[in-house]
Design an enzyme around this catalytic site. Structure first.
Site, mmCIF file in Angstrom:
data_model
loop_
_atom_site.group_PDB
_atom_site.id
_atom_site.type_symbol
_atom_site.label_atom_id
_atom_site.label_comp_id
_atom_site.label_asym_id
_atom_site.label_seq_id
_atom_site.Cartn_x
_atom_site.Cartn_y
_atom_site.Cartn_z
ATOM 1 C CB CYS A 56 -11.687 23.818 29.762
ATOM 2 S SG CYS A 56 -11.049 22.594 28.657
ATOM 3 C CG HIS A 98 -11.051 19.034 33.383
ATOM 4 N ND1 HIS A 98 -11.742 19.864 33.018
ATOM 5 C CD2 HIS A 98 -9.786 19.785 31.799
ATOM 6 C CE1 HIS A 98 -11.984 20.699 32.058
ATOM 7 N NE2 HIS A 98 -10.662 20.681 31.480
ATOM 8 C CD GLU A 99 -6.010 18.691 32.770
ATOM 9 O OE1 GLU A 99 -6.082 19.067 31.542
ATOM 10 O OE2 GLU A 99 -6.659 20.041 32.972
ATOM 11 C CG HIS A 102 -8.272 18.030 28.208
ATOM 12 N ND1 HIS A 102 -9.066 18.831 26.993
ATOM 13 C CD2 HIS A 102 -9.120 19.130 28.389
ATOM 14 C CE1 HIS A 102 -9.719 19.927 27.287
ATOM 15 N NE2 HIS A 102 -9.155 20.317 28.385
#
Ligand SMILES: [Zn+2]
Length: 131
Positions: A56, A98-99, A102
Site C-alpha cells: 500500500c 483494497h481501495e 481505504h
C-alpha cells in the site's frame, strides 16, 4: 500513484476527504484497467479467497499476504456523474477491494492475521524507529 508505482489510490490517502479512488491496474490475464470511481460501493465480492502479497502506498516498503476474493464488482459514478459498474478478477479484484477499504478507513494490514500480522507489526515498528 504513478510516482510511487502504485496501481490504485484513494482520495483520503492524499488528504482529500472525498469518496473517490483511481486505478491503473492489470488483472491476472494482464488486461490493463484504468479509471476512477466516485462514491464507490463494493456490491459483489465473491469467488475463491486467495492470499496474495499486498502492499500500500500508505505503508511504504511493507507487504503481507492478504486474503481477498478473486472477483469483485464496484458501482459508483464517474466524475461527470454517469453511473459506472467496474468488474474485477484476480489482482484487479484485489485492487478494487483494497481501495474500497481505504474509503472505509481500513488498510490491508487490518485484514492480516496471525504470524503475518505479527511480522508486519514488527516491520512497521522497525520502519518507524529508523525514521
Ligand atoms: Zn492502499
Amino acid at each position: 500513484m504513478y510516482a510511487a508505482q502504485g496501481v490504485g489510490l484513494a482520495a483520503n490517502q492524499v488528504g482529500e476527504a472525498l469518496r473517490v479512488f483511481v486505478y491503473d491496474c492489470p488483472d491476472d490475464e494482464d488486461v490493463r484497467h484504468v479509471g476512477h470511481v466516485v462514491n464507490p460501493r463494493l456490491v459483489e465480492a465473491d469467488g475463491i479467497v486467495l492470499r496474495g502479497p499486498e502492499g500500500c502506498l500508505s505503508l511504504p516498503g511493507l507487504e503481507a499476504g492478504t486474503e481477498r476474493y478473486d472477483h469483485a464488482v464496484v458501482e459508483g459514478y464517474t466524475a461527470t456523474g454517469d453511473r459506472v459498474r467496474v468488474h474485477g478478477t484476480g489482482f484487479f479484484a484485489r485492487c478494487l477491494q483494497h481501495e474500497c477499504d481505504h474509503l472505509d478507513g481500513m488498510v490491508y494490514a487490518d485484514r492480516v492475521e496471525g504470524w503475518r500480522k505479527r511480522r508486519l507489526t514488527r516491520q512497521v515498528a522497525r520502519a518507524s524507529w529508523s525514521r
